[in-house]
Every structure is written in structure tokens, then in C-alpha cells.
Design an enzyme around this catalytic site. Structure first.
Site, PDB file in Angstrom:
ATOM      1  N   ASP A  96     -50.573  27.756  90.544  1.00  0.00           N
ATOM      2  CA  ASP A  96     -51.297  28.237  91.720  1.00  0.00           C
ATOM      3  C   ASP A  96     -51.238  27.288  92.925  1.00  0.00           C
ATOM      4  OD1 ASP A  96     -52.811  26.637  89.962  1.00  0.00           O
ATOM      5  OD2 ASP A  96     -54.725  27.470  90.589  1.00  0.00           O
ATOM      6  N   GLU A 163     -55.216  26.954  87.709  1.00  0.00           N
ATOM      7  CA  GLU A 163     -55.700  25.597  87.400  1.00  0.00           C
ATOM      8  C   GLU A 163     -56.737  25.168  88.420  1.00  0.00           C
ATOM      9  OE1 GLU A 163     -56.573  21.638  87.442  1.00  0.00           O
ATOM     10  OE2 GLU A 163     -55.399  22.478  89.078  1.00  0.00           O
ATOM     11  N   GLU A 164     -56.516  25.523  89.684  1.00  0.00           N
ATOM     12  CA  GLU A 164     -57.416  25.067  90.751  1.00  0.00           C
ATOM     13  C   GLU A 164     -58.825  25.640  90.621  1.00  0.00           C
ATOM     14  OE1 GLU A 164     -56.706  22.726  92.584  1.00  0.00           O
ATOM     15  OE2 GLU A 164     -54.532  22.639  92.775  1.00  0.00           O
TER      16      GLU A 164
HETATM   17 ZN   LIG Z   1     -55.270  20.588  92.727  1.00  0.00          ZN
HETATM   18 ZN   LIG Z   2     -52.956  20.157  90.591  1.00  0.00          ZN
END
Ligand SMILES: [Zn+2]
Ligand SMILES: [Zn+2]
Length: 437
Positions: A96, A163-164
Site C-alpha cells: 500500500d 500495512e499502513e
Molecule cells: Zn509506512
Molecule cells: Zn512501510
């Protein structure tokens, strides 16, 4: 302005003899990998929306002979290559981008704009460098496929969404990553690093990245005229006391030998000089390494908010509301110490002085999910790969200038150096773990 792709100098690193074969194979892949990188960089996608990026990873892996499953935990990709008896090794890249408007000035900069679910129009950028992660993932897949005769085991390569948002790893696990597909003995990954020169490799045994919790506190009051405070319960004064008392959670209640952060990053209340509002809102980021410290901080925040409200004489129905999504957080990343030591020693034989031990940081990364709770038997390691162009690093040091961090609109990594170093590091670690005989 810096030139677009500055990797040429970094590619000339001297490599030990044993590493030259793989290094040479990486270099042969670089022109094609840079084409993929430029495409990914110009077309970033926000968390949960990584459809195009996932499609690129899936298509590449399929071409190489992996068995590919898409839409695992949202947009996740799982590519499996079974190649005889031996350990199962998982390699992860996250996919992402971020709601950041790129300001690097690169000709290849992202011009993508989207309107978020919240209705905010924003630019989108790979400001965390996940485009380098995906590209090195493809490079690693190609090298592992090309060198199948040199290893034996099962390779599980995953493209992870979101992930963010601290959600993607959890979603992939919940969607059967370890039950529908071979469960790994080892999980490895890398993250590009904005704090040290391109082509360096950093490792941290034990805790490497922190538990990250977001906490909201709604401080209730009784509004009224600013000239008649005696007729009100002022939420600004109460929230200020809460902010001040929260400081003692780290300074007085946490052992000086443990690490913790309680930052109040947002404090909003009121609209006019002479009106006492009826509420104040606080937003906190809370960070720690161990589960025990995390629990103590979160419990302490609730206790302090309530205690200060009682001290201010707030009635029972006006107690502050403390909200924390206890399951939706980013857990600390713990690099299995012995495994980390073995891999670091091995990387040093290939990369020499480019490999250095680094202290842990209070940033977050949901890679830790792949080896916690019921999966503590999975040995895991995430390494850093430096991304700051050497000239830029030297100049900043000389001038005492701060370099752009990850998530900065100015983060412009030396992509060829990151991608080639990471591809070689991940491939060599996987091949070492699945070495024949
Ligand atoms: Zn990040
Ligand atoms: Zn990252």
C-alpha cells in the site's frame, strides 16, 4: 533537483567472491525491475485498494511457475513454489501507498489523486517505499525460480495489503494464510530505511519496532459564558490536566529500563474567546514493546482520565470516554534473536561492512503478526535496507540538515540500490535456509 534514478554508483559495491554469481544475476534483472518499479511508483494505491499492484505481483509469480492465489485477506496475494523436501520459508512484501502528495520533483513522481472514504481529496504516494518492497519481491521470485536446482523446500511469497492501517497481516492470517497454505518455519521481509545510506543493511535482534495503539479521549464538560466560569465545568482545563498527568505514565510508572511513548498529537476544543465549550477531544499515539507495558499504559490512560474528571467534580454521567480498538492495533515486531544472529552473520559474509546492527525504533510495522500469539514458533526477521542516496546522506551530515523521513512527501530513495540490495539479501537468505544437502 536530484536526478531521477541515482543508483549507478551504489551498484558498484565490491562483493565477496561467493556472492558474485547471485549479484550478477540481480544486475541482469535490474533494467526490467526498474521498469516495474517506475510503474508501481507512478501508480500507488491506498490501503485495501491494492488491486492493480496485487495483479502485477500475481501475474509475475504465475509466469515463473508459482501456484498463485489472489484476494487472500482483501487484496492479498499468496504465491507458493513447492520444490522438494525442506523447510517452508515465507517472504513478504507490503503493497500500500499513503495519502501523501508527492513533492520529490522527480519526473516519475506519482500524480495520482483520490477521494477517501471520509470525503477528503488527497494525492497518493509510495512515501513508505512499499514500491521498492514489491519490486524486490518480484526480483526475488525470479531468482528463486531460476535457481530451483540449488534449493529444496517450499517457498511462500506473499503480497500483503493495508500495512499502513495495521490491518493487512491480521486479515491474511484470518483468511487462512497458515491453514490454506503451508505454514512457514521462517518468515523474512525487508523495509527501506530513510536514516542511512543506500545499499546498507541493518538488523535488530529482539524487539525492532513498537506496539502502536491509537486512543481517543472525549472529555465532557458543562459549557457556558467565559466570564462566568463558576457556572460551568471547563473541559479545556480538565483535558489539560489529563494531558499533563498522562506524562507520568512514562516518567513515573514505567521502568526506566522499559520503553514507552504516550504522545497527545491532537487537542481540539472550543470555537470562540468567551465561550467555555462543553467538550474537548484528545487523540493519542501510545507505543511500547512488551504486552505488559502496553496493557499498563492503556489501563493507566483510562484511570487518569477518570481520576482527573472526578477531581474536577464532574458528575458520574460526564466521565471522559476513552476509546481504543484493542484488537486493531499494530503489534510490536520481534526479530527472533538467534535466527537474526545467524542471518546477520551470513549476510556479513556476502555484503561485508554494509551489514550493521541497529537499535530498535518506536515506529510500527505489522510484520510482527506473522510470528506472535499462536504462531510464536515461526522464526522471523525483518531487515532494513538503506535508501538515502550516498551524496545526499554525506551533504546532509556536513550541513547538519535533517533528512526526509519515511512518509515524507520528499522521501526519494535510491531505488536501484534498495531493490538490488534487497533482492540479493532476500534471495540469499531464502537459499541459505533451504540449501540442498
Ligand atoms: Zn509506512
Ligand atoms: Zn512501510
Amino acid at each position: 533537483m536530484r536526478s531521477l534514478w541515482m543508483g549507478v554508483a551504489a551498484l558498484a559495491f565490491a562483493a565477496p567472491v561467493a556472492a558474485q554469481d547471485l549479484g550478477g544475476e540481480v544486475q541482469k534483472q535490474m533494467p526490467s525491475l526498474m521498469t516495474i518499479y517506475k510503474d508501481l511508483h507512478a501508480n500507488p494505491e491506498l490501503s485495501f485498494m491494492e488491486v492493480r499492484s496485487a495483479g502485477i505481483l500475481a501475474a509475475e509469480a504465475r509466469k515463473l511457475g508459482f501456484t498463485v492465489t489472489e484476494k487472500v485477506g482483501g487484496t492479498g496475494v499468496v504465491a507458493v513454489m513447492k520444490n522438494g523436501p525442506g523447510p517452508v520459508v515465507l517472504i513478504r512484501a507490503d503493497m500500500d501507498g499513503l495519502p501523501v502528495t508527492e513533492q520529490t520533483g522527480w519526473p516519475g513522481a506519482s500524480k495520482v489523486r483520490v477521494t477517501t472514504k471520509e470525503g477528503v481529496e488527497t494525492g497518493v504516494m509510495h512515501a513508505c517505499g512499499h514500491d521498492t518492497h514489491m519490486t524486490a519481491w518480484i526480483g526475488t521470485a525470479r531468482l528463486m525460480a531460476a535457481n530451483k536446482d540449488k534449493w529444496s523446500g517450499t517457498l511462500v511469497m506473499i503480497g500483503q495489503p493495508a500495512e499502513e492501517r495495521g490491518a493487512g497481516a491480521r486479515m491474511m492470517l484470518a483468511d487462512g494464510l497458515y491453514t490454506r497454505f503451508p505454514k512457514p518455519e521462517y518468515a523474512i521481509a525487508f523495509h527501506d530505511a530513510a536514516g542511512f545510506p543506500a545499499g546498507m543493511i541493518g538488523y535488530t535482534p529482539g524487539y525492532a519496532l513498537a506496539n502502536v495503539d491509537s486512543v481517543d479521549i472525549l472529555v465532557k464538560g458543562l459549557g457556558g459564558h467565559g466570564a462566568y466560569p463558576q457556572a460551568t465545568k471547563d473541559p479545556i482545563v480538565l483535558a489539560s490536566r489529563i494531558v499533563t498527568s498522562l506524562q507520568t505514565l512514562v516518567s513515573r510508572e514505567t521502568s526506566p529500563l522499559d520503553s514507552a511513548v504516550v504522545t497527545v498529537g491532537s487537542f481540539h476544543a472550543g470555537a470562540k474567546h468567551n465561550i467555555i465549550p462543553d467538550e474537548a477531544k484528545l487523540q493519542l499515539t501510545v507505543r511500547s514493546y512488551t504486552d505488559e507495558v502496553r496493557t499498563r499504559l492503556l489501563d493507566g490512560i483510562a484511570r487518569i482520565a477518570k481520576g482527573e474528571a472526578i477531581a474536577a467534580g464532574m458528575p458520574e454521567d460526564k466521565m471522559p470516554v476513552v476509546s481504543v480498538e484493542k484488537d486493531e492495533y499494530t503489534p510490536a515486531t520481534f526479530n527472533t534473536p538467534e535466527f537474526t544472529g545467524e542471518m546477520a552473520a551470513y549476510l556479513k559474509t556476502r555484503f561485508g561492512e554494509r551489514v550493521v546492527q541497529l537499535p530498535p525504533v518506536m515506529g510500527g510495522e505489522d510484520f510482527g503478526r506473522f510470528s506472535r500469539d499462536e504462531n510464536k514458533d515461526v522464526k522471523s526477521l525483518i531487515i532494513w535496507v538503506g535508501g538515502v542516496p550516498q551524496a545526499e546522506f554525506d551533504a546532509a551530515k556536513k550541513e547538519g540538515r535533517t533528512l526526509p523521513s519515511l512518509h515524507s512527501p520528499f522521501w526519494a530513495p535510491d531505488a536501484p540500490a534498495v531493490i538490488s540490495t534487497a533482492t540479493e539479501a532476500l534471495t540469499s537468505m531464502a537459499m541459505k535456509l533451504m540449501a540442498k544437502g
